[in-house]
Each structure stands twice: as C-alpha cells, then as structure tokens.
Design a protein around this motif. Structure first.
Motif, PDB file in Angstrom:
ATOM      1  N   GLY A   1      17.484  19.533   2.655  1.00 16.70           N
ATOM      2  CA  GLY A   1      18.331  18.812   3.597  1.00 16.70           C
ATOM      3  C   GLY A   1      17.542  17.990   4.591  1.00 16.70           C
ATOM      4  O   GLY A   1      16.530  17.385   4.250  1.00 16.70           O
ATOM      5  N   THR A   2      17.994  18.009   5.814  1.00 13.76           N
ATOM      6  CA  THR A   2      17.365  17.168   6.837  1.00 13.76           C
ATOM      7  C   THR A   2      16.259  17.889   7.606  1.00 13.76           C
ATOM      8  O   THR A   2      15.782  17.389   8.613  1.00 13.76           O
ATOM      9  CB  THR A   2      18.428  16.650   7.836  1.00 13.76           C
ATOM     10  N   THR A   3      15.808  19.036   7.104  1.00 18.67           N
ATOM     11  CA  THR A   3      14.756  19.793   7.790  1.00 18.67           C
ATOM     12  C   THR A   3      13.494  18.957   8.005  1.00 18.67           C
ATOM     13  O   THR A   3      12.982  18.865   9.118  1.00 18.67           O
ATOM     14  CB  THR A   3      14.397  21.066   6.992  1.00 18.67           C
ATOM     15  N   LEU A   4      13.002  18.332   6.938  1.00 20.80           N
ATOM     16  CA  LEU A   4      11.794  17.515   7.055  1.00 20.80           C
ATOM     17  C   LEU A   4      12.066  16.270   7.899  1.00 20.80           C
ATOM     18  O   LEU A   4      11.230  15.872   8.706  1.00 20.80           O
ATOM     19  CB  LEU A   4      11.250  17.121   5.686  1.00 20.80           C
ATOM     20  N   LEU A   5      13.223  15.670   7.738  1.00 24.84           N
ATOM     21  CA  LEU A   5      13.579  14.500   8.539  1.00 24.84           C
ATOM     22  C   LEU A   5      13.511  14.833  10.029  1.00 24.84           C
ATOM     23  O   LEU A   5      12.903  14.099  10.807  1.00 24.84           O
ATOM     24  CB  LEU A   5      14.982  14.008   8.169  1.00 24.84           C
ATOM     25  N   THR A   6      14.089  15.940  10.418  1.00 28.62           N
ATOM     26  CA  THR A   6      14.068  16.357  11.825  1.00 28.62           C
ATOM     27  C   THR A   6      12.640  16.562  12.297  1.00 28.62           C
ATOM     28  O   THR A   6      12.266  16.136  13.396  1.00 28.62           O
ATOM     29  CB  THR A   6      14.887  17.651  12.005  1.00 28.62           C
ATOM     30  N   GLN A   7      11.818  17.168  11.477  1.00 29.85           N
ATOM     31  CA  GLN A   7      10.423  17.412  11.838  1.00 29.85           C
ATOM     32  C   GLN A   7       9.642  16.094  11.960  1.00 29.85           C
ATOM     33  O   GLN A   7       8.866  15.906  12.901  1.00 29.85           O
ATOM     34  CB  GLN A   7       9.771  18.326  10.805  1.00 29.85           C
ATOM     35  N   LEU A   8       9.864  15.177  11.018  1.00 30.75           N
ATOM     36  CA  LEU A   8       9.190  13.872  11.079  1.00 30.75           C
ATOM     37  C   LEU A   8       9.577  13.115  12.343  1.00 30.75           C
ATOM     38  O   LEU A   8       8.732  12.528  13.012  1.00 30.75           O
ATOM     39  CB  LEU A   8       9.528  13.035   9.849  1.00 30.75           C
ATOM     40  N   ARG A   9      10.855  13.109  12.674  1.00 29.27           N
ATOM     41  CA  ARG A   9      11.323  12.380  13.860  1.00 29.27           C
ATOM     42  C   ARG A   9      10.753  13.007  15.125  1.00 29.27           C
ATOM     43  O   ARG A   9      10.455  12.317  16.086  1.00 29.27           O
ATOM     44  CB  ARG A   9      12.859  12.363  13.925  1.00 29.27           C
ATOM     45  N   SER A  10      10.583  14.319  15.134  1.00 28.98           N
ATOM     46  CA  SER A  10      10.044  15.016  16.302  1.00 28.98           C
ATOM     47  C   SER A  10       8.547  14.747  16.474  1.00 28.98           C
ATOM     48  O   SER A  10       8.095  14.403  17.570  1.00 28.98           O
ATOM     49  CB  SER A  10      10.294  16.518  16.155  1.00 28.98           C
ATOM     50  N   GLU A  11       7.792  14.871  15.387  1.00 31.04           N
ATOM     51  CA  GLU A  11       6.336  14.721  15.467  1.00 31.04           C
ATOM     52  C   GLU A  11       5.864  13.268  15.425  1.00 31.04           C
ATOM     53  O   GLU A  11       4.823  12.943  15.997  1.00 31.04           O
ATOM     54  CB  GLU A  11       5.661  15.484  14.322  1.00 31.04           C
TER      55      GLU A  11
ATOM     56  N   ASP B   1       0.886  -1.166   0.000  1.00 30.46           N
ATOM     57  CA  ASP B   1       0.000   0.000   0.000  1.00 30.46           C
ATOM     58  C   ASP B   1       0.921   1.212   0.000  1.00 30.46           C
ATOM     59  O   ASP B   1       1.528   1.532   1.025  1.00 30.46           O
ATOM     60  CB  ASP B   1      -0.887  -0.035   1.247  1.00 30.46           C
ATOM     61  N   ILE B   2       1.052   1.844  -1.154  1.00 37.67           N
ATOM     62  CA  ILE B   2       2.014   2.936  -1.304  1.00 37.67           C
ATOM     63  C   ILE B   2       1.284   4.263  -1.395  1.00 37.67           C
ATOM     64  O   ILE B   2       0.394   4.439  -2.221  1.00 37.67           O
ATOM     65  CB  ILE B   2       2.901   2.717  -2.539  1.00 37.67           C
ATOM     66  N   ARG B   3       1.681   5.179  -0.532  1.00 39.93           N
ATOM     67  CA  ARG B   3       1.140   6.539  -0.542  1.00 39.93           C
ATOM     68  C   ARG B   3       2.287   7.457  -0.953  1.00 39.93           C
ATOM     69  O   ARG B   3       3.407   7.296  -0.483  1.00 39.93           O
ATOM     70  CB  ARG B   3       0.638   6.949   0.841  1.00 39.93           C
ATOM     71  N   CYS B   4       2.010   8.417  -1.808  1.00 42.18           N
ATOM     72  CA  CYS B   4       3.055   9.302  -2.306  1.00 42.18           C
ATOM     73  C   CYS B   4       2.759  10.753  -1.953  1.00 42.18           C
ATOM     74  O   CYS B   4       1.605  11.174  -1.938  1.00 42.18           O
ATOM     75  CB  CYS B   4       3.185   9.185  -3.821  1.00 42.18           C
ATOM     76  N   ALA B   5       3.821  11.486  -1.681  1.00 37.02           N
ATOM     77  CA  ALA B   5       3.739  12.923  -1.454  1.00 37.02           C
ATOM     78  C   ALA B   5       4.877  13.555  -2.243  1.00 37.02           C
ATOM     79  O   ALA B   5       6.036  13.180  -2.074  1.00 37.02           O
ATOM     80  CB  ALA B   5       3.870  13.245   0.034  1.00 37.02           C
ATOM     81  N   LEU B   6       4.539  14.498  -3.108  1.00 32.81           N
ATOM     82  CA  LEU B   6       5.554  15.167  -3.912  1.00 32.81           C
ATOM     83  C   LEU B   6       6.201  16.316  -3.162  1.00 32.81           C
ATOM     84  O   LEU B   6       7.264  16.793  -3.549  1.00 32.81           O
ATOM     85  CB  LEU B   6       4.935  15.699  -5.211  1.00 32.81           C
ATOM     86  N   LEU B   7       5.544  16.751  -2.097  1.00 27.24           N
ATOM     87  CA  LEU B   7       6.022  17.883  -1.305  1.00 27.24           C
ATOM     88  C   LEU B   7       6.080  17.517   0.177  1.00 27.24           C
ATOM     89  O   LEU B   7       5.280  16.696   0.652  1.00 27.24           O
ATOM     90  CB  LEU B   7       5.093  19.087  -1.476  1.00 27.24           C
ATOM     91  N   ALA B   8       6.977  18.166   0.891  1.00 25.67           N
ATOM     92  CA  ALA B   8       7.086  17.968   2.336  1.00 25.67           C
ATOM     93  C   ALA B   8       5.778  18.345   3.022  1.00 25.67           C
ATOM     94  O   ALA B   8       5.313  17.638   3.927  1.00 25.67           O
ATOM     95  CB  ALA B   8       8.234  18.793   2.895  1.00 25.67           C
ATOM     96  N   SER B   9       5.171  19.437   2.591  1.00 30.29           N
ATOM     97  CA  SER B   9       3.925  19.900   3.214  1.00 30.29           C
ATOM     98  C   SER B   9       2.815  18.856   3.073  1.00 30.29           C
ATOM     99  O   SER B   9       2.033  18.636   4.000  1.00 30.29           O
ATOM    100  CB  SER B   9       3.476  21.229   2.623  1.00 30.29           C
ATOM    101  N   ARG B  10       2.749  18.187   1.934  1.00 30.21           N
ATOM    102  CA  ARG B  10       1.735  17.146   1.716  1.00 30.21           C
ATOM    103  C   ARG B  10       1.995  15.949   2.617  1.00 30.21           C
ATOM    104  O   ARG B  10       1.071  15.372   3.189  1.00 30.21           O
ATOM    105  CB  ARG B  10       1.713  16.724   0.246  1.00 30.21           C
ATOM    106  N   ALA B  11       3.262  15.555   2.755  1.00 29.79           N
ATOM    107  CA  ALA B  11       3.608  14.434   3.631  1.00 29.79           C
ATOM    108  C   ALA B  11       3.181  14.736   5.068  1.00 29.79           C
ATOM    109  O   ALA B  11       2.586  13.882   5.740  1.00 29.79           O
ATOM    110  CB  ALA B  11       5.100  14.152   3.565  1.00 29.79           C
ATOM    111  N   LEU B  12       3.468  15.936   5.524  1.00 25.12           N
ATOM    112  CA  LEU B  12       3.085  16.313   6.889  1.00 25.12           C
ATOM    113  C   LEU B  12       1.565  16.316   7.065  1.00 25.12           C
ATOM    114  O   LEU B  12       1.056  15.856   8.086  1.00 25.12           O
ATOM    115  CB  LEU B  12       3.671  17.680   7.250  1.00 25.12           C
ATOM    116  N   THR B  13       0.858  16.821   6.068  1.00 21.43           N
ATOM    117  CA  THR B  13      -0.608  16.828   6.129  1.00 21.43           C
ATOM    118  C   THR B  13      -1.151  15.401   6.251  1.00 21.43           C
ATOM    119  O   THR B  13      -2.048  15.127   7.054  1.00 21.43           O
ATOM    120  CB  THR B  13      -1.201  17.521   4.889  1.00 21.43           C
ATOM    121  N   MET B  14      -0.605  14.498   5.453  1.00 21.66           N
ATOM    122  CA  MET B  14      -1.069  13.104   5.479  1.00 21.66           C
ATOM    123  C   MET B  14      -0.793  12.461   6.848  1.00 21.66           C
ATOM    124  O   MET B  14      -1.658  11.786   7.416  1.00 21.66           O
ATOM    125  CB  MET B  14      -0.390  12.308   4.362  1.00 21.66           C
TER     126      MET B  14
END
Length: 139
Positions: free
Chosen positions: A62-72, A28-41
């Motif tokens: 860079g690792t901006t989104l990675l850091t945010q994902l690991r935090s949230e 089951d693959i979900r795709c996000a073309l943007l960081a903002s979409r990934a966060l919304t999902m």
C-alpha cells in the motif's frame, strides 16, 4: 532527467523505460525491485527528478513506502503507478503526498502527459476521480 523506478515486475520496468525516452531521449533510470533497496539508494544520496512507485512490492504494501518517502525525502516528487486504481486507492495516494497517480491500464499518451505535468511541478489526478468530484455518485 533522472528517474527512479520502484517496481518488482521486469516487464513493467521495461515498458516504463521505453515511455520515458519519449520525454527525454537519454533518461538516467535507476531501478529498485524492493522498497528497502529504494530507501538505501535515496539514503545514500540519490536525488532523482522523479520516483515512479508501485504500491504492491514484496517488502512494502500500500502507501507505506509512499508515506516514508514523503517523510524522509519531501523534495523528491513521487508518482504512483499501480494496477489497483479504485477511487479510494487513488485519493489515499494523493492524500499521502503522491504528485500523481497513473493506472497501469493507462495509455502511453496519458502516462507521458501525466509525467510531464509532474516534472513541471503539477499534480496529476486521473480523470475518473475528477469526474467523481464533479458528479458524486449517491451512496
């Protein structure tokens, strides 16, 4: 198995989809073309077994989104998939909480093995980083 691919290049997404069928016949693959979409999902309740994250997205660098994902979402494993595969980028991603780093120049067998390791709770570090740790280069 549910996987979120956060990648803005359609050809790369299709390649990753193809490889994922070697691990699970019907992922089951979900795709996000943007960081903002990934966060919304994810904020909307999606909890994939794995997030595959490109470091260079149009709306996150860079690792901006990675850091945010690991935090949230600390319970969601994240593997970085990137063409930028120098030692500093790899170690920075691992230090920021990535469960693995896979170069876009890797073979399919390396990608499959790395993803299987991460899905079992392990951490995948590319061989060149391990080699550098064992045999450091002089400054």
């Amino acid at each position: 198995m549910q996987v979120m691919i956060v990648e803005d290049q359609p050809l790369v997404v299709e390649g990753l989809r193809s490889v994922l069928t070697e691990i699970d016949s019907e992922p089951d693959i979900r795709c996000a073309l943007l960081a903002s979409r990934a966060l919304t999902m994810l904020r909307g309740g999606l909890r994939p077994d794995l997030v595959m994250l490109d470091l260079n997205l149009p709306d996150a660098e860079g690792t901006t989104l990675l850091t945010q994902l690991r935090s949230e979402f600390p319970d969601v494993p994240v593997v970085v998939i990137s063409a930028q595969d120098d030692r500093h980028t790899i170690t920075d991603a691992i230090d920021q909480g990535a469960m693995g780093f896979i170069s876009k120049s890797s073979t399919t067998s390396v990608l499959v093995s790395a993803l299987q390791l991460v899905l079992k709770g392990g951490i995948y570090v590319p061989q060149q980083v391990l080699d550098d740790a064992i045999h450091p280069q002089p400054p």
